[in-house]
Scaffold this motif. Sequence first.
Motif, mmCIF file in Angstrom:
data_model
loop_
_atom_site.group_PDB
_atom_site.id
_atom_site.type_symbol
_atom_site.label_atom_id
_atom_site.label_comp_id
_atom_site.label_asym_id
_atom_site.label_seq_id
_atom_site.Cartn_x
_atom_site.Cartn_y
_atom_site.Cartn_z
ATOM 1 N N GLU A 74 -117.688 -31.366 26.539
ATOM 2 C CA GLU A 74 -116.309 -30.908 26.674
ATOM 3 C C GLU A 74 -115.532 -31.130 25.388
ATOM 4 O OE1 GLU A 74 -114.234 -32.375 30.051
ATOM 5 O OE2 GLU A 74 -115.465 -31.245 31.471
ATOM 6 N N TRP A 75 -115.888 -32.184 24.654
ATOM 7 C CA TRP A 75 -115.179 -32.538 23.424
ATOM 8 C C TRP A 75 -116.196 -32.766 22.312
ATOM 9 C CZ3 TRP A 75 -110.422 -31.252 24.250
ATOM 10 C CH2 TRP A 75 -109.879 -31.383 25.527
ATOM 11 N N LEU A 76 -115.732 -32.787 21.090
ATOM 12 C CA LEU A 76 -116.649 -32.833 19.953
ATOM 13 C C LEU A 76 -117.358 -34.168 19.798
ATOM 14 C CD1 LEU A 76 -114.554 -30.847 17.326
ATOM 15 C CD2 LEU A 76 -116.780 -30.187 18.260
ATOM 16 N N VAL A 77 -116.685 -35.254 20.176
ATOM 17 C CA VAL A 77 -117.260 -36.590 19.999
ATOM 18 C C VAL A 77 -117.036 -37.394 21.269
ATOM 19 C CG1 VAL A 77 -117.263 -38.700 18.619
ATOM 20 C CG2 VAL A 77 -116.739 -36.510 17.524
ATOM 21 N N GLY A 78 -118.103 -37.886 21.870
ATOM 22 C CA GLY A 78 -117.953 -38.706 23.065
ATOM 23 C C GLY A 78 -117.510 -37.886 24.264
ATOM 24 N N ASP A 79 -116.981 -38.588 25.259
ATOM 25 C CA ASP A 79 -116.624 -37.955 26.526
ATOM 26 C C ASP A 79 -115.152 -37.580 26.636
ATOM 27 O OD1 ASP A 79 -119.245 -38.219 27.459
ATOM 28 O OD2 ASP A 79 -118.863 -40.251 28.209
ATOM 29 N N ASP A 95 -114.500 -14.938 19.793
ATOM 30 C CA ASP A 95 -114.144 -14.307 21.058
ATOM 31 C C ASP A 95 -115.103 -14.791 22.141
ATOM 32 O OD1 ASP A 95 -116.529 -12.878 20.644
ATOM 33 O OD2 ASP A 95 -115.485 -11.121 19.864
ATOM 34 N N ALA A 96 -115.158 -14.082 23.251
ATOM 35 C CA ALA A 96 -115.937 -14.515 24.413
ATOM 36 C C ALA A 96 -117.436 -14.582 24.152
ATOM 37 C CB ALA A 96 -115.655 -13.582 25.591
ATOM 38 N N ARG A 97 -117.897 -14.062 23.033
ATOM 39 C CA ARG A 97 -119.321 -14.172 22.707
ATOM 40 C C ARG A 97 -119.728 -15.615 22.419
ATOM 41 N NH1 ARG A 97 -119.462 -9.958 17.896
ATOM 42 N NH2 ARG A 97 -117.445 -11.007 17.593
ATOM 43 N N ARG A 98 -118.755 -16.472 22.207
ATOM 44 C CA ARG A 98 -119.023 -17.902 21.989
ATOM 45 C C ARG A 98 -118.257 -18.691 23.055
ATOM 46 N NH1 ARG A 98 -118.595 -15.595 16.753
ATOM 47 N NH2 ARG A 98 -120.544 -15.788 15.572
ATOM 48 N N PRO A 99 -118.797 -18.739 24.261
ATOM 49 C CA PRO A 99 -118.052 -19.304 25.398
ATOM 50 C C PRO A 99 -117.775 -20.798 25.279
ATOM 51 C CG PRO A 99 -120.318 -18.810 26.023
ATOM 52 C CD PRO A 99 -120.110 -18.203 24.672
ATOM 53 N N ASN A 100 -118.646 -21.548 24.618
ATOM 54 C CA ASN A 100 -118.392 -22.990 24.493
ATOM 55 C C ASN A 100 -117.148 -23.256 23.656
ATOM 56 O OD1 ASN A 100 -120.758 -23.486 25.938
ATOM 57 N ND2 ASN A 100 -122.006 -23.692 24.091
ATOM 58 N N ARG A 133 -109.313 -25.851 26.899
ATOM 59 C CA ARG A 133 -109.013 -27.224 27.321
ATOM 60 C C ARG A 133 -107.923 -27.832 26.446
ATOM 61 N NH1 ARG A 133 -114.572 -27.136 28.497
ATOM 62 N NH2 ARG A 133 -115.197 -27.800 26.405
ATOM 63 N N ILE A 134 -107.987 -27.559 25.158
ATOM 64 C CA ILE A 134 -106.956 -28.053 24.246
ATOM 65 C C ILE A 134 -105.592 -27.492 24.627
ATOM 66 C CG2 ILE A 134 -106.091 -27.724 21.882
ATOM 67 C CD1 ILE A 134 -108.974 -28.231 20.929
ATOM 68 N N HIS A 135 -105.527 -26.184 24.813
ATOM 69 C CA HIS A 135 -104.244 -25.533 25.068
ATOM 70 C C HIS A 135 -103.654 -25.918 26.425
ATOM 71 C CE1 HIS A 135 -105.237 -22.127 21.986
ATOM 72 N NE2 HIS A 135 -104.942 -23.277 21.414
ATOM 73 N N ALA A 136 -104.483 -26.422 27.320
ATOM 74 C CA ALA A 136 -103.998 -26.829 28.639
ATOM 75 C C ALA A 136 -103.446 -28.249 28.660
ATOM 76 C CB ALA A 136 -105.127 -26.707 29.663
ATOM 77 N N ARG A 137 -103.639 -28.999 27.605
ATOM 78 C CA ARG A 137 -103.206 -30.400 27.612
ATOM 79 C C ARG A 137 -101.678 -30.495 27.569
ATOM 80 N NH1 ARG A 137 -107.158 -34.156 27.030
ATOM 81 N NH2 ARG A 137 -105.658 -35.751 26.394
#
Length: 208
Positions: A148-153, A176-181, A188-192
């Motif tokens: 979910e995140w670049l480092v750790g949990d 774009d959507a071709r890279r879903p991860n 997730r960032i924008h929802a914080r």
Amino acid sequence: MTIIVHHLENSRSQRVLWMLEELGLAYEVRRYARNPRTMLAPPELKRVHPLGKSPVIEDGGNVVAETGAIVEYLLEKGDGRLAPPAHRDAVLRHRFFLHYAEGSLMPPLLVMLVIGKLGLLGRPARPRIQAMIDTHLDYLEGELAGREWLVGDGLTAADIIMSFPVEAARMRGGLDARRPNLMAWLARIHARPAYRAALERGGPYSFA
């Protein structure tokens, strides 16, 4: 003591506001508008730092410029918040992304911005620069597989400093959507809540 953030609209300094919100540190925003013709920072920023760049923060007697340096400075004030897990592999991975964001990922995105302003003159260079950007995006897509995140949990400063170049890649680098991860990570960032609060404090930001 309240940290002063010299914040240029639509710029890297949005990450600094977000980091301060995540850390819960008191700060004041001093906004600067770009020159509408050149899109450069105004000369007033040179009164804060000789380079006339943003972001710059003031904290007591300290004036700190450069996003990476500011992120490290704020990490020291964060009492472990936004730091990587305390084992060697995570620390090294975190350090890598702190430098990779501006040292490797951002330069071809800036070149693509310049190419876009050149019109027909820039068209021959576009495929080569796009190939460079694609290499970075493919690398990051793989690094986020199963994470979910670049480092750790949890969220760390690595995610914060990486946010702007990835947002820029979505705007002008073919993400774009071709890279879903990568797209899910950005969502997730924008929802914080802290990210949203920083947008309210910082004003116009077309990358969100």
